[in-house]
Enzyme design. Structure first.
Site, mmCIF file in Angstrom:
data_model
loop_
_atom_site.group_PDB
_atom_site.id
_atom_site.type_symbol
_atom_site.label_atom_id
_atom_site.label_comp_id
_atom_site.label_asym_id
_atom_site.label_seq_id
_atom_site.Cartn_x
_atom_site.Cartn_y
_atom_site.Cartn_z
ATOM 1 N N THR A 129 0.704 -1.056 0.047
ATOM 2 C CA THR A 129 -0.114 0.162 -0.033
ATOM 3 C C THR A 129 0.836 1.208 -0.156
ATOM 4 O O THR A 129 1.751 1.228 0.784
ATOM 5 C CB THR A 129 -0.951 0.037 1.368
ATOM 6 O OG1 THR A 129 -1.844 -1.137 1.328
ATOM 7 C CG2 THR A 129 -1.985 1.397 1.241
ATOM 8 N N LYS A 154 -0.789 -0.696 -4.333
ATOM 9 C CA LYS A 154 -2.147 -0.311 -4.022
ATOM 10 C C LYS A 154 -2.066 0.979 -3.532
ATOM 11 O O LYS A 154 -1.422 1.201 -2.565
ATOM 12 C CB LYS A 154 -2.789 -1.039 -3.155
ATOM 13 C CG LYS A 154 -4.410 -0.908 -2.699
ATOM 14 C CD LYS A 154 -4.897 -1.721 -1.731
ATOM 15 C CE LYS A 154 -6.395 -1.330 -1.304
ATOM 16 N NZ LYS A 154 -6.757 -2.226 -0.458
ATOM 17 N N LYS A 156 -3.633 4.809 -2.238
ATOM 18 C CA LYS A 156 -4.869 5.293 -1.677
ATOM 19 C C LYS A 156 -5.286 6.546 -2.419
ATOM 20 O O LYS A 156 -4.379 7.278 -2.357
ATOM 21 C CB LYS A 156 -4.701 5.285 -0.057
ATOM 22 C CG LYS A 156 -4.341 4.107 0.488
ATOM 23 C CD LYS A 156 -5.781 3.259 0.793
ATOM 24 C CE LYS A 156 -5.610 2.133 1.714
ATOM 25 N NZ LYS A 156 -7.007 1.642 2.155
ATOM 26 N N ASP A 181 -7.556 2.153 -4.485
ATOM 27 C CA ASP A 181 -8.717 2.276 -3.475
ATOM 28 C C ASP A 181 -9.240 3.586 -3.236
ATOM 29 O O ASP A 181 -8.489 4.606 -2.845
ATOM 30 C CB ASP A 181 -8.050 1.904 -2.187
ATOM 31 C CG ASP A 181 -9.287 1.772 -1.077
ATOM 32 O OD1 ASP A 181 -10.583 1.977 -1.289
ATOM 33 O OD2 ASP A 181 -9.126 1.233 -0.004
ATOM 34 N N LYS A 252 -12.319 -9.217 3.497
ATOM 35 C CA LYS A 252 -11.429 -8.941 4.618
ATOM 36 C C LYS A 252 -12.110 -9.834 5.898
ATOM 37 O O LYS A 252 -13.249 -9.678 6.126
ATOM 38 C CB LYS A 252 -11.380 -7.646 4.937
ATOM 39 C CG LYS A 252 -10.573 -6.529 4.012
ATOM 40 C CD LYS A 252 -10.560 -5.026 4.299
ATOM 41 C CE LYS A 252 -10.059 -4.325 3.333
ATOM 42 N NZ LYS A 252 -10.152 -2.851 3.594
ATOM 43 N N CYS A 280 -6.825 -6.758 3.906
ATOM 44 C CA CYS A 280 -6.654 -6.774 5.365
ATOM 45 C C CYS A 280 -6.559 -5.394 5.972
ATOM 46 O O CYS A 280 -6.670 -4.375 5.114
ATOM 47 C CB CYS A 280 -5.348 -7.256 5.871
ATOM 48 S SG CYS A 280 -3.828 -6.614 4.954
ATOM 49 N N ASP A 304 -0.613 -7.056 3.191
ATOM 50 C CA ASP A 304 0.528 -6.229 3.403
ATOM 51 C C ASP A 304 0.676 -5.805 4.998
ATOM 52 O O ASP A 304 1.584 -4.943 5.432
ATOM 53 C CB ASP A 304 1.158 -5.362 2.429
ATOM 54 C CG ASP A 304 -0.019 -3.968 2.495
ATOM 55 O OD1 ASP A 304 -1.004 -4.341 2.973
ATOM 56 O OD2 ASP A 304 0.308 -2.999 1.892
#
Length: 327
Positions: A129, A154, A156, A181, A252, A280, A304
């Site tokens: 992330t 990933k 944000k 995301d 999740k 997660c 992660d």
């Protein structure tokens, strides 16, 4: 059957800061549940879902409220009863996973066999992330993650300046696969145009572009990449909604309330041809271990959590070459 259950809160520091649209974290409080029986012990961990106003402390109280009811049951019966005694969330997740772990210990079998996997679980490529920040900061973070071997990043996002952020990450990690995301932030945007712009930068999946309750904004949108539900999919109860508006779901265990519901959700989602991601919250390897089993058949894996902490539990997962590898 003398089943003993306990629960406690542990605090783990984050490496630097973990930043999303809703705020920054410098530590995570996790709920750790223990289940003991006949000299064996099972452990489970959960992280509170902040947007559902959960806390680890509330989770302890929830577990304490069901201890007496479960004390006379064997681990499997206790796990089955738990699905009705507690709602999905951090408390049920931690205790559900502890009961799975205990059952495996008593049976002398690996958990993957009890969970119904046909073959032993394998190391998986996991996303890393990139926290929300200014484009130059995200570019530098992406370059560092890429240098560590993470080939799937990933991002944000926040609904403002997202194209600049993705372009910056692409500069920092030109060979990496990218997923994003949006954290429910695209309700006021031209979703189709935004999706096409990010796809041109190499984004291959967009998670939760609109807020819960606004899923109809995705109707009629022609996107070049799939939309996956996160906040819109807590458990099997939301599958009909997700099948109408999304291409897949992010599972999740903290949302589903444990491995039991996560496995059932994955089966039913695949039966509806929904794409699977397993993700997660911030967590240690104890919390990731059952999710790693659920992730074996997923297209995207985002486990992660331990890699984002300043330290992890002993004998936890390692992250090498962008993969999550068991000890």
């Amino acid at each position: 059957m003398n089943l003993q259950i306990s629960a406690a809160v542990e605090r783990w520091p984050v490496a630097g800061q973990f930043v999303i649209a809703r705020g920054a974290k410098t530590h995570v409080d996790v709920l750790v549940a223990a289940a003991r029986c006949n000299g064996a012990i099972g452990m489970g961990e959960g992280t509170a879902i902040y947007y559902l106003q959960e806390t680890a402390e509330k989770g302890v109280s929830q577990i304490e409220g069901v201890m007496e009811v479960l004390s006379g049951l064997d681990p499997r019966a206790a796990r089955e009863a738990l699905q009705q005694l507690l709602p999905p969330g951090v408390a049920r997740n931690a205790l559900d996973c502890a009961l799975w772990d205990l059952e495996a210990s008593l049976a002398g079998k690996p958990l993957w066999q009890l969970a119904g996997l046909a073959t032993p679980p394998q190391p998986l490529q996991t996303a890393f992330t990139i926290s929300l920040g200014e484009p130059d900061v995200m570019e530098a973070d992406a370059a560092k993650a890429s240098a560590r071997g993470f080939g799937l990043l990933k991002l944000k996002l926040t609904g403002e300046g997202d194209r600049d952020r993705v372009a910056a990450v692409r500069r920092g990690a030109p060979m990496a696969r990218l997923i994003v995301d949006a954290n429910e932030s695209w309700g006021g945007l031209d979703i189709e145009a935004e999706a096409h712009a990010l796809a041109a930068l190499g984004v291959e999946m967009i998670e939760q572009p609109v807020a819960v309750g606004q899923e109809t904004l995705l109707d009629g949108v022609s996107a070049p990449v799939p939309f996956l539900a996160d906040e819109s999919c807590q458990s099997r109860a939301e599958l009909d909604l997700c099948a109408r508006h999304f291409d897949g779901i992010n599972i999740k265990l903290d949302k589903t309330g444990g491995l039991t519901e996560a496995l059932a959700l994955a089966r039913e989602a695949q039966a509806r041809d929904l794409k699977l991601m397993v993700g997660c919250m911030l967590s240690t390897s104890l919390g990731i271990a059952p999710a790693w089993l659920a992730a074996q058949g997923a297209i995207w894996v985002d486990l992660d959590g331990p890699a984002l902490l300043a330290r992890d539990r002993e004998d936890g997962f390692t992250f090498e070459g962008g993969k999550i590898i068991p000890a």
